[in-house]
Scaffold this motif. Sequence first.
Motif, PDB file in Angstrom:
ATOM      1  N   ILE A  19      13.862  -1.129  16.922  1.00 50.77           N
ATOM      2  CA  ILE A  19      14.098   0.256  16.504  1.00 50.77           C
ATOM      3  C   ILE A  19      14.647   0.302  15.080  1.00 50.77           C
ATOM      4  N   VAL A  20      15.538  -0.618  14.752  1.00 55.79           N
ATOM      5  CA  VAL A  20      16.119  -0.646  13.401  1.00 55.79           C
ATOM      6  C   VAL A  20      15.024  -0.856  12.357  1.00 55.79           C
ATOM      7  N   TYR A  21      14.140  -1.826  12.598  1.00 55.75           N
ATOM      8  CA  TYR A  21      13.054  -2.064  11.645  1.00 55.75           C
ATOM      9  C   TYR A  21      12.079  -0.887  11.604  1.00 55.75           C
ATOM     10  N   ALA A  22      11.796  -0.288  12.761  1.00 55.81           N
ATOM     11  CA  ALA A  22      10.879   0.852  12.797  1.00 55.81           C
ATOM     12  C   ALA A  22      11.433   2.031  12.013  1.00 55.81           C
ATOM     13  N   ALA A  23      12.746   2.211  12.054  1.00 59.22           N
ATOM     14  CA  ALA A  23      13.370   3.314  11.332  1.00 59.22           C
ATOM     15  C   ALA A  23      13.329   3.108   9.822  1.00 59.22           C
ATOM     16  N   GLN A  24      13.159   1.887   9.360  1.00 58.27           N
ATOM     17  CA  GLN A  24      13.133   1.604   7.928  1.00 58.27           C
ATOM     18  C   GLN A  24      11.773   1.878   7.283  1.00 58.27           C
ATOM     19  N   VAL A  25      10.726   1.929   8.075  1.00 54.06           N
ATOM     20  CA  VAL A  25       9.364   1.995   7.525  1.00 54.06           C
ATOM     21  C   VAL A  25       9.147   3.233   6.666  1.00 54.06           C
ATOM     22  N   ASN A  26       9.403   4.406   7.215  1.00 56.69           N
ATOM     23  CA  ASN A  26       9.120   5.646   6.469  1.00 56.69           C
ATOM     24  C   ASN A  26       9.991   5.789   5.230  1.00 56.69           C
TER      25      ASN A  26
ATOM     26  N   PRO B  38       1.019   5.551   4.886  1.00 53.33           N
ATOM     27  CA  PRO B  38       2.136   4.730   5.345  1.00 53.33           C
ATOM     28  C   PRO B  38       1.713   3.806   6.485  1.00 53.33           C
ATOM     29  N   PRO B  39       2.295   2.628   6.555  1.00 54.56           N
ATOM     30  CA  PRO B  39       1.988   1.744   7.682  1.00 54.56           C
ATOM     31  C   PRO B  39       2.573   2.322   8.964  1.00 54.56           C
TER      32      PRO B  39
ATOM     33  N   PHE C 104       8.635   3.485   2.538  1.00 51.63           N
ATOM     34  CA  PHE C 104       7.369   4.005   2.013  1.00 51.63           C
ATOM     35  C   PHE C 104       7.622   5.191   1.086  1.00 51.63           C
ATOM     36  N   ALA C 105       8.518   6.091   1.491  1.00 50.35           N
ATOM     37  CA  ALA C 105       8.821   7.263   0.672  1.00 50.35           C
ATOM     38  C   ALA C 105       9.447   6.869  -0.663  1.00 50.35           C
ATOM     39  N   ALA C 106      10.162   5.745  -0.666  1.00 53.81           N
ATOM     40  CA  ALA C 106      10.786   5.265  -1.903  1.00 53.81           C
ATOM     41  C   ALA C 106       9.793   4.518  -2.788  1.00 53.81           C
ATOM     42  N   GLY C 107       8.570   4.344  -2.302  1.00 52.24           N
ATOM     43  CA  GLY C 107       7.550   3.659  -3.092  1.00 52.24           C
ATOM     44  C   GLY C 107       7.460   2.168  -2.839  1.00 52.24           C
ATOM     45  N   ASP C 108       8.220   1.667  -1.865  1.00 52.40           N
ATOM     46  CA  ASP C 108       8.230   0.246  -1.543  1.00 52.40           C
ATOM     47  C   ASP C 108       7.209  -0.031  -0.437  1.00 52.40           C
ATOM     48  N   LEU C 109       5.934  -0.103  -0.815  1.00 51.84           N
ATOM     49  CA  LEU C 109       4.874  -0.304   0.167  1.00 51.84           C
ATOM     50  C   LEU C 109       4.986  -1.667   0.830  1.00 51.84           C
ATOM     51  N   ALA C 110       5.283  -2.698   0.060  1.00 54.40           N
ATOM     52  CA  ALA C 110       5.414  -4.043   0.634  1.00 54.40           C
ATOM     53  C   ALA C 110       6.575  -4.103   1.619  1.00 54.40           C
ATOM     54  N   GLY C 111       7.688  -3.473   1.283  1.00 59.11           N
ATOM     55  CA  GLY C 111       8.836  -3.442   2.186  1.00 59.11           C
ATOM     56  C   GLY C 111       8.538  -2.659   3.453  1.00 59.11           C
ATOM     57  N   ALA C 112       7.806  -1.564   3.307  1.00 54.76           N
ATOM     58  CA  ALA C 112       7.429  -0.764   4.482  1.00 54.76           C
ATOM     59  C   ALA C 112       6.506  -1.548   5.400  1.00 54.76           C
ATOM     60  N   GLN C 113       5.554  -2.274   4.809  1.00 59.12           N
ATOM     61  CA  GLN C 113       4.647  -3.086   5.622  1.00 59.12           C
ATOM     62  C   GLN C 113       5.400  -4.214   6.323  1.00 59.12           C
ATOM     63  N   GLU C 114       6.356  -4.819   5.640  1.00 60.47           N
ATOM     64  CA  GLU C 114       7.151  -5.896   6.242  1.00 60.47           C
ATOM     65  C   GLU C 114       8.009  -5.362   7.390  1.00 60.47           C
ATOM     66  N   SER C 115       8.642  -4.204   7.204  1.00 57.60           N
ATOM     67  CA  SER C 115       9.435  -3.601   8.281  1.00 57.60           C
ATOM     68  C   SER C 115       8.554  -3.218   9.453  1.00 57.60           C
TER      69      SER C 115
END
Length: 104
Positions: free
Chosen positions: A42-49, A18-19, A52-63
Amino acid sequence: MSYNAPPPPPSGPVGQTPPPNNLVWAILTTLFCCLPLGVVSIVYAAQVNGKFAAGDLAGAQESSRKAKQWAIWSAVVGVVVILIYIAVIIIAASSGTSTSTTSL
């Protein structure tokens, strides 16, 4: 007969790490620098994991990128505000000592 639990489902894309969520930086800049910008971080940081767990690697990297960006902006704004505050105090103190009194 022993019961073996099935292994947990994989978290995130297989073989990927995970990023960084930058949550620590987001919290610190919220507390010590600029509250509104830090909260966005904080809002964006909370979205990362979650992404990533949902399989959205690009979205996790963007967050992750946005969380870091907002934390940096929060730190910069906090430093600028502190410097302006110090300048105002210095100007106020120097203008206050230039008055003179005369006795009649």
